[in-house]
Motif scaffolding. Sequence first.
Motif, mmCIF file in Angstrom:
data_model
loop_
_atom_site.group_PDB
_atom_site.id
_atom_site.type_symbol
_atom_site.label_atom_id
_atom_site.label_comp_id
_atom_site.label_asym_id
_atom_site.label_seq_id
_atom_site.Cartn_x
_atom_site.Cartn_y
_atom_site.Cartn_z
ATOM 1 N N VAL A 49 -4.068 -4.635 2.212
ATOM 2 C CA VAL A 49 -3.097 -5.614 0.715
ATOM 3 C C VAL A 49 -4.303 -4.332 -0.361
ATOM 4 O O VAL A 49 -5.115 -4.276 0.047
ATOM 5 C CB VAL A 49 -3.783 -6.573 0.384
ATOM 6 C CG1 VAL A 49 -2.762 -7.070 -0.861
ATOM 7 C CG2 VAL A 49 -2.618 -7.539 1.379
ATOM 8 N N PRO A 50 -3.527 -3.764 -1.646
ATOM 9 C CA PRO A 50 -4.193 -3.332 -2.513
ATOM 10 C C PRO A 50 -5.254 -4.376 -3.430
ATOM 11 O O PRO A 50 -4.978 -5.284 -3.594
ATOM 12 C CB PRO A 50 -3.642 -2.785 -2.937
ATOM 13 C CG PRO A 50 -2.080 -2.391 -2.644
ATOM 14 C CD PRO A 50 -2.845 -3.324 -1.583
ATOM 15 N N ALA A 51 -6.343 -3.723 -4.473
ATOM 16 C CA ALA A 51 -7.574 -4.986 -5.159
ATOM 17 C C ALA A 51 -6.219 -5.407 -5.463
ATOM 18 O O ALA A 51 -4.937 -4.931 -6.073
ATOM 19 C CB ALA A 51 -8.191 -3.626 -5.326
ATOM 20 N N ARG A 53 -4.339 -6.561 -8.764
ATOM 21 C CA ARG A 53 -3.862 -5.770 -10.273
ATOM 22 C C ARG A 53 -3.372 -7.261 -11.552
ATOM 23 O O ARG A 53 -2.325 -7.522 -10.796
ATOM 24 C CB ARG A 53 -2.505 -4.909 -9.966
ATOM 25 C CG ARG A 53 -3.229 -4.059 -8.926
ATOM 26 C CD ARG A 53 -1.914 -2.574 -9.506
ATOM 27 N NE ARG A 53 -1.704 -1.867 -10.719
ATOM 28 C CZ ARG A 53 -0.302 -1.394 -10.969
ATOM 29 N NH1 ARG A 53 0.655 -0.711 -9.125
ATOM 30 N NH2 ARG A 53 0.403 -0.674 -11.776
ATOM 31 N N ALA A 54 -4.648 -6.522 -12.211
ATOM 32 C CA ALA A 54 -4.202 -7.290 -14.049
ATOM 33 C C ALA A 54 -2.461 -7.571 -14.313
ATOM 34 O O ALA A 54 -1.839 -6.199 -14.352
ATOM 35 C CB ALA A 54 -4.538 -7.817 -15.014
ATOM 36 N N GLY A 55 -2.382 -8.099 -13.979
ATOM 37 C CA GLY A 55 -0.516 -8.651 -14.621
ATOM 38 C C GLY A 55 0.759 -7.993 -13.566
ATOM 39 O O GLY A 55 1.689 -8.446 -13.705
ATOM 40 N N TYR A 56 -0.048 -7.889 -12.281
ATOM 41 C CA TYR A 56 1.153 -8.106 -10.671
ATOM 42 C C TYR A 56 0.441 -8.480 -9.711
ATOM 43 O O TYR A 56 -0.425 -9.676 -9.324
ATOM 44 C CB TYR A 56 1.089 -6.491 -10.381
ATOM 45 C CG TYR A 56 1.369 -5.581 -11.474
ATOM 46 C CD1 TYR A 56 2.828 -5.146 -10.939
ATOM 47 C CD2 TYR A 56 0.450 -5.136 -12.636
ATOM 48 C CE1 TYR A 56 2.972 -3.965 -12.282
ATOM 49 C CE2 TYR A 56 0.701 -3.672 -13.312
ATOM 50 C CZ TYR A 56 2.306 -3.996 -13.200
ATOM 51 O OH TYR A 56 3.074 -2.687 -14.025
ATOM 52 N N VAL A 57 1.472 -9.001 -8.882
ATOM 53 C CA VAL A 57 1.144 -9.793 -7.530
ATOM 54 C C VAL A 57 1.750 -8.903 -6.184
ATOM 55 O O VAL A 57 2.627 -8.404 -7.140
ATOM 56 C CB VAL A 57 2.317 -11.316 -7.705
ATOM 57 C CG1 VAL A 57 3.459 -11.123 -8.076
ATOM 58 C CG2 VAL A 57 1.898 -12.043 -6.754
ATOM 59 N N VAL A 71 13.939 -1.867 10.258
ATOM 60 C CA VAL A 71 13.533 -1.272 9.886
ATOM 61 C C VAL A 71 12.482 -1.973 8.388
ATOM 62 O O VAL A 71 11.911 -2.659 8.413
ATOM 63 C CB VAL A 71 13.862 0.131 9.096
ATOM 64 C CG1 VAL A 71 14.877 0.933 10.113
ATOM 65 C CG2 VAL A 71 14.549 -0.606 7.601
ATOM 66 N N TRP A 72 11.248 -1.071 8.340
ATOM 67 C CA TRP A 72 9.783 -1.438 8.476
ATOM 68 C C TRP A 72 9.831 -0.983 6.595
ATOM 69 O O TRP A 72 10.745 -0.047 6.535
ATOM 70 C CB TRP A 72 8.662 -1.407 8.738
ATOM 71 C CG TRP A 72 7.256 -2.200 7.739
ATOM 72 C CD1 TRP A 72 6.720 -0.832 7.085
ATOM 73 C CD2 TRP A 72 7.039 -3.145 7.877
ATOM 74 N NE1 TRP A 72 5.984 -1.993 6.478
ATOM 75 C CE2 TRP A 72 5.567 -3.484 6.676
ATOM 76 C CE3 TRP A 72 7.374 -4.255 8.315
ATOM 77 C CZ2 TRP A 72 5.309 -4.619 6.672
ATOM 78 C CZ3 TRP A 72 7.184 -5.401 8.226
ATOM 79 C CH2 TRP A 72 5.339 -5.796 7.529
ATOM 80 N N VAL A 73 9.645 -2.172 5.610
ATOM 81 C CA VAL A 73 10.150 -2.005 4.107
ATOM 82 C C VAL A 73 8.379 -2.109 3.914
ATOM 83 O O VAL A 73 8.483 -3.367 3.678
ATOM 84 C CB VAL A 73 10.621 -2.690 3.153
ATOM 85 C CG1 VAL A 73 10.831 -3.038 2.062
ATOM 86 C CG2 VAL A 73 12.238 -2.614 3.740
ATOM 87 N N PRO A 74 7.867 -1.485 3.715
ATOM 88 C CA PRO A 74 6.095 -1.503 3.166
ATOM 89 C C PRO A 74 6.391 -2.292 1.631
ATOM 90 O O PRO A 74 7.266 -2.299 1.387
ATOM 91 C CB PRO A 74 5.586 0.284 3.194
ATOM 92 C CG PRO A 74 6.460 0.821 2.533
ATOM 93 C CD PRO A 74 7.678 -0.097 3.146
ATOM 94 N N GLY A 75 5.340 -3.033 1.647
ATOM 95 C CA GLY A 75 4.736 -4.060 0.231
ATOM 96 C C GLY A 75 4.709 -3.169 -1.356
ATOM 97 O O GLY A 75 4.661 -1.707 -0.728
ATOM 98 N N HIS A 76 4.884 -3.920 -2.131
ATOM 99 C CA HIS A 76 4.934 -3.215 -3.549
ATOM 100 C C HIS A 76 4.770 -3.936 -4.552
ATOM 101 O O HIS A 76 4.407 -5.572 -4.307
ATOM 102 C CB HIS A 76 6.133 -2.537 -3.530
ATOM 103 C CG HIS A 76 7.255 -4.055 -3.534
ATOM 104 N ND1 HIS A 76 7.812 -4.004 -3.167
ATOM 105 C CD2 HIS A 76 8.110 -4.608 -4.596
ATOM 106 C CE1 HIS A 76 9.005 -4.770 -2.738
ATOM 107 N NE2 HIS A 76 9.134 -5.425 -4.591
ATOM 108 N N TRP A 77 3.964 -3.963 -5.771
ATOM 109 C CA TRP A 77 3.163 -4.714 -6.548
ATOM 110 C C TRP A 77 4.696 -5.064 -7.630
ATOM 111 O O TRP A 77 5.868 -4.947 -7.657
ATOM 112 C CB TRP A 77 2.755 -3.951 -7.748
ATOM 113 C CG TRP A 77 2.053 -3.264 -6.943
ATOM 114 C CD1 TRP A 77 1.148 -2.111 -7.233
ATOM 115 C CD2 TRP A 77 0.581 -4.038 -6.762
ATOM 116 N NE1 TRP A 77 -0.532 -2.354 -5.916
ATOM 117 C CE2 TRP A 77 -0.371 -3.345 -6.387
ATOM 118 C CE3 TRP A 77 -0.036 -5.455 -7.027
ATOM 119 C CZ2 TRP A 77 -2.069 -4.079 -5.927
ATOM 120 C CZ3 TRP A 77 -1.071 -6.266 -6.814
ATOM 121 C CH2 TRP A 77 -2.428 -5.388 -6.254
#
Length: 106
Positions: A49-51, A53-57, A71-77
Amino acid sequence: MTSTKPLRLASLALAVALASGAALTSAPALAQAVIVAPVAPPPPRVEVVPAPRAGYVWDQGRWRWYRGRYVWVPGHWQTVRPGYHWVPGHWVQRGPHWRWVEGHWA
């Protein structure tokens, strides 16, 4: 002799109002496709999980049923919605099948 023009206009206005109201109440809400898989999804993959980010989850990655297989779908903000919290999408077993519940803001 009395004029029926005002009566016809009032009837027409009532008909338009009723038709407009019916159109608003009978229109389906944002319809979403129902995704059903015949087998359980594989265990989730471990994602870095990336560090924060203000205003995002962060919306974690997931298995998606596509053309008869997962099929795998990667995470996103996801952009934060003030006053809400993000409920991640997840698979739920319904009898012998699995149904995808889309992620949403609650």
